[in-house]
Scaffold this active site. Structure first.
Site, PDB file in Angstrom:
ATOM      1  N   CYS A 145       0.853  -1.185   0.000  1.00 43.30           N
ATOM      2  CA  CYS A 145       0.000   0.000   0.000  1.00 43.30           C
ATOM      3  C   CYS A 145       0.885   1.229   0.000  1.00 43.30           C
ATOM      4  O   CYS A 145       1.872   1.270   0.732  1.00 43.30           O
ATOM      5  CB  CYS A 145      -0.900  -0.003   1.232  1.00 43.30           C
ATOM      6  SG  CYS A 145      -2.002   1.418   1.329  1.00 43.30           S
TER       7      CYS A 145
ATOM      8  N   HIS B 197      -9.121  -3.961  -1.554  1.00 42.76           N
ATOM      9  CA  HIS B 197      -8.109  -3.158  -0.861  1.00 42.76           C
ATOM     10  C   HIS B 197      -8.470  -1.674  -0.929  1.00 42.76           C
ATOM     11  O   HIS B 197      -8.440  -0.975   0.096  1.00 42.76           O
ATOM     12  CB  HIS B 197      -6.734  -3.418  -1.496  1.00 42.76           C
ATOM     13  CG  HIS B 197      -5.631  -2.583  -0.943  1.00 42.76           C
ATOM     14  ND1 HIS B 197      -4.560  -3.106  -0.247  1.00 42.76           N
ATOM     15  CD2 HIS B 197      -5.420  -1.245  -0.974  1.00 42.76           C
ATOM     16  CE1 HIS B 197      -3.761  -2.120   0.126  1.00 42.76           C
ATOM     17  NE2 HIS B 197      -4.253  -0.981  -0.304  1.00 42.76           N
ATOM     18  N   GLU B 198      -8.809  -1.195  -2.135  1.00 39.19           N
ATOM     19  CA  GLU B 198      -9.090   0.237  -2.293  1.00 39.19           C
ATOM     20  C   GLU B 198     -10.371   0.638  -1.563  1.00 39.19           C
ATOM     21  O   GLU B 198     -10.424   1.692  -0.923  1.00 39.19           O
ATOM     22  CB  GLU B 198      -9.183   0.608  -3.776  1.00 39.19           C
ATOM     23  CG  GLU B 198      -7.893   0.406  -4.570  1.00 39.19           C
ATOM     24  CD  GLU B 198      -6.656   0.980  -3.917  1.00 39.19           C
ATOM     25  OE1 GLU B 198      -6.752   2.009  -3.210  1.00 39.19           O
ATOM     26  OE2 GLU B 198      -5.574   0.392  -4.089  1.00 39.19           O
TER      27      GLU B 198
ATOM     28  N   HIS C 240     -10.103   1.352   2.105  1.00 40.81           N
ATOM     29  CA  HIS C 240      -9.619   2.685   2.485  1.00 40.81           C
ATOM     30  C   HIS C 240     -10.777   3.638   2.781  1.00 40.81           C
ATOM     31  O   HIS C 240     -10.650   4.553   3.597  1.00 40.81           O
ATOM     32  CB  HIS C 240      -8.769   3.281   1.354  1.00 40.81           C
ATOM     33  CG  HIS C 240      -7.351   2.804   1.323  1.00 40.81           C
ATOM     34  ND1 HIS C 240      -6.438   3.085   2.320  1.00 40.81           N
ATOM     35  CD2 HIS C 240      -6.669   2.082   0.395  1.00 40.81           C
ATOM     36  CE1 HIS C 240      -5.262   2.559   2.007  1.00 40.81           C
ATOM     37  NE2 HIS C 240      -5.371   1.934   0.848  1.00 40.81           N
TER      38      HIS C 240
HETATM   39 NI    NI Z   1      -3.714   1.050  -0.102  1.00 40.77          NI
END
Ligand code: NI
Length: 176
Positions: A99, A141-142, A145
């Protein structure tokens, strides 16, 4: 414009981001443009708005090939706004992640192998896709966030978490 990427420990990465309410505005276009400039400058596979300090539900991802993930399949370049993720089955797969907000590290993270994701593009047109494998991993993953979750929070086995250059000596030259 290339923006500063916030690093883990910054409280702004832990916020629950707000939905975008107006599409195709100059502000939204500038945000997405800055996100692409920033992601490309760091060879990222994806970037979420909170990583540059903007608490809106906007993520970008995609690449033809990526030096940080040399074995990954191509993922279409995508702007995804107000995303919703729906796993298609119970299959969970482990895979390495990094990341841009956790520079220099990699870890193994369990993710849904197959999922459907939907949301909107910059103009407010609906995006609706069924994907698997690395594409599905990047989206999860995104989107994490946007809910204040960084991948180390999902690592279960810390024997497979560490410095990229120690884990993978002599391999990829990383920017992070
Ligand atoms: Ni990330």
């Amino acid at each position: 414009m290339i923006r500063e990427v916030l690093r883990m420990g910054d409280a702004r990465l832990l916020r629950i981001s707000r939905p975008v309410e107006a599409f195709d505005t100059p502000e939204l276009r500038e945000l997405v443009s800055d996100m692409f400039d920033t992601m490309r400058s760091l060879n990222g596979a994806g970037l979420a708005a909170p990583q540059i300090g903007v608490d809106l539900r906007v993520v970008i991802f995609g690449f033809a090939s990526n030096p940080r993930y040399p074995n990954a399949e191509a993922v279409p370049e995508t702007i995804l706004i107000n995303p919703v993720i729906e796993p298609l089955d119970d299959d969970i797969e482990e895979g390495w992640e990094g990341c841009l907000s956790v520079p220099g590290f990699r870890g193994v993270v369990p993710r849904h192998k197959r999922l459907r994701y939907s949301g909107f593009d910059l103009q407010g047109q609906i995006i609706d896709r069924r994907v698997a494998d690395f594409h599905a991993r990047v989206v999860q993953h995104e989107c994490d966030h946007l809910d204040g979750i960084l991948y180390p929070m999902r690592v279960r086995d810390f024997s497979r978490f560490g410095f990229t250059d120690v884990l993978f000596p002599g391999q990829v030259v990383d920017d992070d």
